[in-house]
Every structure is written in structure tokens, then in C-alpha cells.
Design a protein around this motif. Structure first.
Motif, PDB file in Angstrom:
ATOM      1  N   ASN A  63      10.105   2.525  39.401  1.00 23.52           N
ATOM      2  CA  ASN A  63      10.681   2.346  40.183  1.00 23.52           C
ATOM      3  C   ASN A  63      11.601   3.201  40.870  1.00 23.52           C
ATOM      4  O   ASN A  63      12.927   2.564  40.843  1.00 23.52           O
ATOM      5  CB  ASN A  63      10.926   0.156  40.438  1.00 23.52           C
ATOM      6  N   ARG A  64      11.866   4.090  40.577  1.00 22.79           N
ATOM      7  CA  ARG A  64      12.739   5.763  40.481  1.00 22.79           C
ATOM      8  C   ARG A  64      11.920   6.687  41.445  1.00 22.79           C
ATOM      9  O   ARG A  64      11.298   6.738  41.136  1.00 22.79           O
ATOM     10  CB  ARG A  64      13.676   5.752  39.457  1.00 22.79           C
ATOM     11  N   VAL A  65      13.404   7.327  41.668  1.00 24.55           N
ATOM     12  CA  VAL A  65      12.479   8.496  42.695  1.00 24.55           C
ATOM     13  C   VAL A  65      13.853   9.131  41.380  1.00 24.55           C
ATOM     14  O   VAL A  65      14.567   9.242  41.550  1.00 24.55           O
ATOM     15  CB  VAL A  65      13.231   8.176  43.683  1.00 24.55           C
ATOM     16  N   LEU A  66      13.290  10.576  41.251  1.00 17.86           N
ATOM     17  CA  LEU A  66      13.394  11.614  40.764  1.00 17.86           C
ATOM     18  C   LEU A  66      13.565  13.114  41.710  1.00 17.86           C
ATOM     19  O   LEU A  66      12.139  13.377  42.330  1.00 17.86           O
ATOM     20  CB  LEU A  66      12.751  11.756  39.718  1.00 17.86           C
ATOM     21  N   GLU A  82       7.689  21.524  33.032  1.00 17.44           N
ATOM     22  CA  GLU A  82       8.033  21.988  32.400  1.00 17.44           C
ATOM     23  C   GLU A  82       9.896  21.981  33.672  1.00 17.44           C
ATOM     24  O   GLU A  82      11.217  21.706  33.052  1.00 17.44           O
ATOM     25  CB  GLU A  82       7.688  23.733  32.376  1.00 17.44           C
ATOM     26  N   GLY A  83       9.865  21.966  35.050  1.00 14.91           N
ATOM     27  CA  GLY A  83      10.775  22.169  35.490  1.00 14.91           C
ATOM     28  C   GLY A  83      12.113  20.990  35.601  1.00 14.91           C
ATOM     29  O   GLY A  83      13.166  20.566  35.492  1.00 14.91           O
ATOM     30  N   PHE A  84      10.811  19.602  35.936  1.00 12.34           N
ATOM     31  CA  PHE A  84      11.879  18.300  35.552  1.00 12.34           C
ATOM     32  C   PHE A  84      12.528  17.918  33.670  1.00 12.34           C
ATOM     33  O   PHE A  84      13.392  17.904  33.909  1.00 12.34           O
ATOM     34  CB  PHE A  84      10.892  17.352  35.386  1.00 12.34           C
ATOM     35  N   GLU A  85      11.053  19.085  33.417  1.00 15.74           N
ATOM     36  CA  GLU A  85      11.984  18.791  31.575  1.00 15.74           C
ATOM     37  C   GLU A  85      13.495  19.476  31.602  1.00 15.74           C
ATOM     38  O   GLU A  85      14.119  19.091  30.226  1.00 15.74           O
ATOM     39  CB  GLU A  85      11.082  19.119  30.855  1.00 15.74           C
ATOM     40  N   ALA A  86      13.196  20.226  31.920  1.00 12.16           N
ATOM     41  CA  ALA A  86      14.811  21.580  32.188  1.00 12.16           C
ATOM     42  C   ALA A  86      15.820  20.569  32.649  1.00 12.16           C
ATOM     43  O   ALA A  86      16.580  21.303  32.241  1.00 12.16           O
ATOM     44  CB  ALA A  86      14.243  22.952  32.767  1.00 12.16           C
ATOM     45  N   SER A  87      15.635  19.919  33.624  1.00 13.84           N
ATOM     46  CA  SER A  87      16.950  19.261  34.796  1.00 13.84           C
ATOM     47  C   SER A  87      17.358  17.782  33.515  1.00 13.84           C
ATOM     48  O   SER A  87      17.869  16.672  34.539  1.00 13.84           O
ATOM     49  CB  SER A  87      15.716  18.771  36.619  1.00 13.84           C
ATOM     50  N   GLY A  88      16.143  17.753  32.367  1.00 17.70           N
ATOM     51  CA  GLY A  88      17.474  16.444  31.871  1.00 17.70           C
ATOM     52  C   GLY A  88      15.950  15.208  32.523  1.00 17.70           C
ATOM     53  O   GLY A  88      16.374  13.741  32.216  1.00 17.70           O
ATOM     54  N   GLN A  89      14.659  15.517  33.301  1.00 16.06           N
ATOM     55  CA  GLN A  89      13.995  14.188  33.687  1.00 16.06           C
ATOM     56  C   GLN A  89      12.431  14.665  33.486  1.00 16.06           C
ATOM     57  O   GLN A  89      11.965  14.061  33.909  1.00 16.06           O
ATOM     58  CB  GLN A  89      14.003  14.206  35.615  1.00 16.06           C
ATOM     59  N   PRO A  90      12.162  13.986  31.598  1.00 15.61           N
ATOM     60  CA  PRO A  90      10.987  14.140  31.545  1.00 15.61           C
ATOM     61  C   PRO A  90       9.898  13.562  32.347  1.00 15.61           C
ATOM     62  O   PRO A  90      10.493  12.105  33.039  1.00 15.61           O
ATOM     63  CB  PRO A  90      11.105  13.957  29.841  1.00 15.61           C
TER      64      PRO A  90
END
Ligand code: FES
Length: 122
Positions: free
Chosen positions: A15-18, A30-38
């Protein structure tokens, strides 16, 4: 420097939006991981469907998605581990095993494995 594109993920299970601004040509996972949002993954090779999503708007370039039939791609599914964004994209996470069952369910299914030949009693 490559342009960046906003990718938004509706994480239905949590129940979240990243969202992240991901460099063009970089894999979305990989981009989400780099932004701290695995995000969920397993194989990272486009084969297992653990990272599958439904595309709500925009397009993903996922020519390396071996684990996703062309039919499922046409239905709007994507694999974030091998997907690249070349413009803004919004996706939502799949139901548990949704894409796995659509892609592999007929071949492998789930449940108990039975021996084809009964084991001999000792
Ligand atoms: S992590 Fe396996 S297909 Fe993406």
C-alpha cells in the motif's frame, strides 16, 4: 549524461507508491535499488517473473525478458529486472505468482510432486 525518466510503482502489497528518476538505458529494478527503494526480484535475468508488474501508462523496453511471452507483453506485463524506460512509466505490482502462473502454470503448475513410478517397498 543520459536523460532520466520518472518511473512510478504502485506497490499494491505494501500500500505505497514509489517513484524514481531513472537514467535512460538503466534497468528499472537497478535504478530503484540505487535510489534506496528495493523492489522484489529473484533471478535478475528476465526469467523467473518475481519482478513482474502491470504497465498502467507509458512503455517499457524489455527485449531481454525471456520469461515473458509476447502475448503477456501485449497484455501489459513487464519484468523490471530487464526493463528500461525511455519516457515516463507507471506500473503496479502483480498479485502473488500472477505472472508465473500465466507464463509457466500450464507447464509446471504448483502443488505436490508425485513419483511417476511408485517407489518399491523395502
Ligand atoms: S527477477 Fe526474475 S524475471 Fe526479474
Amino acid at each position: 549524461m543520459s536523460p532520466r525518466h520518472r518511473v512510478t510503482v504502485h506497490d499494491r502489497q505494501n500500500n505505497r507508491v514509489l517513484s524514481a528518476d531513472i537514467e535512460e538505458g538503466r534497468y528499472v529494478l537497478e535504478g530503484f535499488e540505487a535510489s534506496g527503494q528495493p523492489l522484489p526480484f529473484s533471478c535478475r535475468n528476465g526469467c523467473c517473473t518475481a519482478c513482474a508488474v502491470r504497465v498502467l501508462s507509458g512503455e517499457l523496453d524489455q527485449r531481454e525478458a525471456l520469461g515473458l511471452s509476447h502475448d503477456l507483453r501485449r497484455q501489459g506485463y513487464g519484468l523490471l529486472c530487464v526493463a528500461r524506460a525511455y519516457g515516463p512509466v507507471t506500473v503496479e505490482t502483480q498479485d502473488e505468482d500472477e505472472v508465473y502462473m500465466l507464463q509457466f502454470g500450464n507447464a509446471f503448475g504448483k502443488g505436490t510432486v508425485r513419483a511417476a513410478i511408485p517407489l518399491e517397498e523395502e
